[in-house]
Motif scaffolding. Sequence first.
Motif, PDB file in Angstrom:
ATOM      1  N   PHE A   6       0.832  -1.205   0.000  1.00 37.86           N
ATOM      2  CA  PHE A   6       0.000   0.000   0.000  1.00 37.86           C
ATOM      3  C   PHE A   6       0.870   1.259   0.000  1.00 37.86           C
ATOM      4  CE2 PHE A   6      -1.892   3.427   2.528  1.00 37.86           C
ATOM      5  CZ  PHE A   6      -2.967   3.753   1.716  1.00 37.86           C
ATOM      6  N   CYS A   7       1.889   1.283   0.854  1.00 36.26           N
ATOM      7  CA  CYS A   7       2.758   2.458   0.939  1.00 36.26           C
ATOM      8  C   CYS A   7       3.482   2.707  -0.382  1.00 36.26           C
ATOM      9  CB  CYS A   7       3.773   2.276   2.064  1.00 36.26           C
ATOM     10  SG  CYS A   7       3.054   2.303   3.721  1.00 36.26           S
ATOM     11  N   LYS A  10       0.959   4.090  -2.850  1.00 37.67           N
ATOM     12  CA  LYS A  10       0.521   5.435  -2.450  1.00 37.67           C
ATOM     13  C   LYS A  10       1.507   6.495  -2.931  1.00 37.67           C
ATOM     14  CE  LYS A  10      -2.470   7.706   0.348  1.00 37.67           C
ATOM     15  NZ  LYS A  10      -1.854   8.956   0.671  1.00 37.67           N
ATOM     16  N   SER A  14      -2.067   9.278  -5.060  1.00 44.07           N
ATOM     17  CA  SER A  14      -2.705   9.578  -3.773  1.00 44.07           C
ATOM     18  C   SER A  14      -4.226   9.573  -3.869  1.00 44.07           C
ATOM     19  CB  SER A  14      -2.228  10.942  -3.262  1.00 44.07           C
ATOM     20  OG  SER A  14      -2.544  11.959  -4.198  1.00 44.07           O
ATOM     21  N   VAL A  16      -6.948   7.712  -3.499  1.00 42.01           N
ATOM     22  CA  VAL A  16      -7.242   6.410  -2.905  1.00 42.01           C
ATOM     23  C   VAL A  16      -8.583   6.453  -2.179  1.00 42.01           C
ATOM     24  CG1 VAL A  16      -6.430   4.603  -1.345  1.00 42.01           C
ATOM     25  CG2 VAL A  16      -4.779   6.019  -2.580  1.00 42.01           C
ATOM     26  N   PHE A  30      -7.151   2.394  -5.861  1.00 43.27           N
ATOM     27  CA  PHE A  30      -6.415   3.510  -6.439  1.00 43.27           C
ATOM     28  C   PHE A  30      -7.179   3.936  -7.691  1.00 43.27           C
ATOM     29  CE2 PHE A  30      -3.552   1.288  -3.717  1.00 43.27           C
ATOM     30  CZ  PHE A  30      -2.751   2.280  -3.159  1.00 43.27           C
TER      31      PHE A  30
END
Length: 269
Positions: A6-7, A10, A14, A16, A30
């Motif tokens: 996820f990180c 991201k 962004s 999300v 996303f």
Amino acid sequence: MFVSLFCTLKRVSSEVKKWRPAGADRGFTFLRYNLTIAYHRTNLLARYGRWSANADGGALESLGYREGFRVDIDVPEGTWAEAPAFHDILIFNTGHWWWAPSKFDPVKSPMLFFEKGEPIIPPIPPHVGLDMVLKHMVLFVEKRLQPGAIKFFRTQSPRHFEGGDWDQGGSCQRLQPLLPEQVEEIFSLKNNGTNVEARLVNEHLYKALKGSGFHILDITRMSEFRADAHPSTSGGKKHDDCMHWCLPGITDTWNDLLIEHLNNIKFRD
């Protein structure tokens, strides 16, 4: 592994939206890429829950069992049962709870296995139950998978408790990765130490997955060296956390390995 993924994503986008598809514990879409990732929590893959003796008696009661945990080897846990029909890529894992006397005390709260709704008599030990669960769950997934979907089974994430298990004062205070001889000392099946379940479970996984359509995501060996990569006393727990991993860290490398596997699969296809 999920948090690391996820990180990473991201950082690319962004935009999300939180979403928990198909019974997931956590999930995110996303929006720019119409990409959804989800985490489906399951401890044993199979459905399980508390079991207590029936006042009218039964097969288990006649053997002296009064309480324990019922594990239905042929029924998937509801948290992920719908996942194969939804996701295009699936990564499965199980293991730690199968060798966890603090969760399933073999005397006070044993694992009691059921098949087709009936108790398996004579009762079987957890390692046999694991084999049977894996057999049924592999078949379940392969029958319900979307056309063209890709399925992985991730090998065990090793723990690094030294001096005892988590509830016996075990700790992980190392500041450097282990040397090869130290890895063997801690994880060798011959030594039967605190952290031996990683390799034990992997033996069962490889046997169950042989001949199946699963790809194996082998993260165990590389992770065995990283005794320095756990939260330890920084985990916010009353004991050293020598099972979970710090971020950024080794789980980022697991995802690098996953992407490499996916690229190779795409290239072959």
